[in-house]
Design a protein around this motif. Structure first.
Motif, mmCIF file in Angstrom:
data_model
loop_
_atom_site.group_PDB
_atom_site.id
_atom_site.type_symbol
_atom_site.label_atom_id
_atom_site.label_comp_id
_atom_site.label_asym_id
_atom_site.label_seq_id
_atom_site.Cartn_x
_atom_site.Cartn_y
_atom_site.Cartn_z
ATOM 1 N N VAL B 135 4.455 -1.814 -10.766
ATOM 2 C CA VAL B 135 3.088 -1.349 -10.487
ATOM 3 C C VAL B 135 2.084 -2.221 -11.253
ATOM 4 O O VAL B 135 1.061 -2.634 -10.702
ATOM 5 N N LEU B 142 2.238 2.436 -2.944
ATOM 6 C CA LEU B 142 3.458 3.090 -3.421
ATOM 7 C C LEU B 142 3.655 4.350 -2.579
ATOM 8 O O LEU B 142 2.848 5.276 -2.636
ATOM 9 N N PHE B 163 0.449 7.003 -12.034
ATOM 10 C CA PHE B 163 -0.052 5.722 -11.557
ATOM 11 C C PHE B 163 -1.465 5.808 -10.988
ATOM 12 O O PHE B 163 -1.943 4.868 -10.381
ATOM 13 N N SER B 166 -3.852 3.108 -12.049
ATOM 14 C CA SER B 166 -3.381 1.715 -11.924
ATOM 15 C C SER B 166 -4.034 0.988 -10.751
ATOM 16 O O SER B 166 -3.918 -0.220 -10.630
ATOM 17 N N VAL B 168 -3.159 1.270 -7.642
ATOM 18 C CA VAL B 168 -2.257 1.197 -6.484
ATOM 19 C C VAL B 168 -2.560 2.369 -5.543
ATOM 20 O O VAL B 168 -2.905 3.468 -5.986
#
Lengths: 206, 206
Positions: B135, B142, B163, B166, B168
């Motif tokens: 990641v 994801l 996450f 992050s 993503v």
């Protein structure tokens, strides 16, 4: 192969071979293969070794045709068993089933099949030469324990005729209501056979 | 052992080990053992050899945790696949199931478990260090494909939170009526979920 996508070849090989076993479909084979992969390597290797030695260590008794680790099985070697009373069965596994009852103390003879003209199985395909020799050597009793199917019955008839002039006493295992069987759920053939072959009350209280 | 009477020890050993497999009881194990004994020796030896090599030849990809014959699996090695889109699953077998559809062309990440406080499985027991790295290296998407169970759902929630900062894009596989599913036989949770998460008609005609 059904699951070839993304499956490593060694796993696919194991799954494919497991799927060739009776009653094991591709899904069950995959589950077994994954289980064998997820458990400790030593477990799977131990199974592999046991399988590798199976055929070379287990053969058939040259006397009676039972499973044997040497040339003669441990039934034939057991001097406490009555060699004059022989129980005849179709398959080696039938002997294991008979032994579960712990009641029979004679010897066995395994035909390795039964008469089945449809499948091309005649007397020459069965383990009869050794049986002829055993009967000729003077048996007391030959118990016909072939299965209660059409083919099993025909095989029993054939053998009874074959040895009728030899002087050996020929018997057939009893058929009737299985232990714990409710009459309500029994088929009519079994029930009418059980009625026909009824025994005196004294004989049942063994 | 249930069938130790009269069974040769090498066969009993095989039967006992087969009975330890999931869904294989003593009777099935006996049937499989007898089948392995009755088929040609070469067949059984081939299965033995495949099993002996299974663990040494199949490992897990050090990048994504999928089954792999080398250190990296063939998904991670496949340059035609989109390394920026990662589908996260619980078990290696889930990857095989995803690949059956032939639709997904990204990479995978296998957790090797799911959060389950009852079984003492927390984040440190899962394959998360490698995922953090992936990641951090900059993924596009994801896809959380953990199971639709309480634990699988909790795991998805935990990962989405982990996450979220992050950058993503985090998605969850759709839930609803399975292909060929009759509404009549569907449970109420699935049906109400399918209704809540209904999609525009245009989106369904892919």
């Amino acid at each position: 192969m059904i699951y070839d996508f993304g499956m490593p070849a060694p796993l696919a090989r194991v799954v494919e071979m497991l799927a060739s076993l009776p009653g094991v479909g591709p899904k069950t084979a995959l589950r077994l293969g994954l289980n064998l992969l997820s458990r400790p390597a030593a477990d799977t290797v131990a199974l592999a070794e046991a399988l590798a030695r199976l055929h070379e260590q287990v053969g058939f008794c040259e006397n009676c045709g039972c499973f044997a680790e040497q040339t003669v099985c441990h039934f034939c070697n057991d001097v406490r068993r009555d060699a004059q009373t022989v129980c005849l069965v179709e398959q080696p596994v039938d002997v294991l089933m008979m032994e579960r009852g712990h009641g029979f103390r004679g010897h066995y003879h395994v035909l390795h099949g039964r008469l089945s003209p449809v499948d091309g199985l005649g007397p020459e395909q069965l383990n009869l030469a050794a049986l002829d020799k055993r009967v000729a050597s003077g048996l007391k009793e030959l118990i016909l324990a072939t299965s209660a199917t059409v083919d099993g019955e025909a095989t029993a008839h054939y053998l009874a005729r074959r040895f009728t002039s030899s002087g050996v006493k020929i018997t057939r295992i009893a058929r009737g209501v299985p232990e714990g069987g409710e009459l309500e759920y029994l088929d009519e053939h079994t029930l009418s056979r059980a009625l026909d072959q009824r025994v005196s009350w004294d004989a049942t209280s063994i």
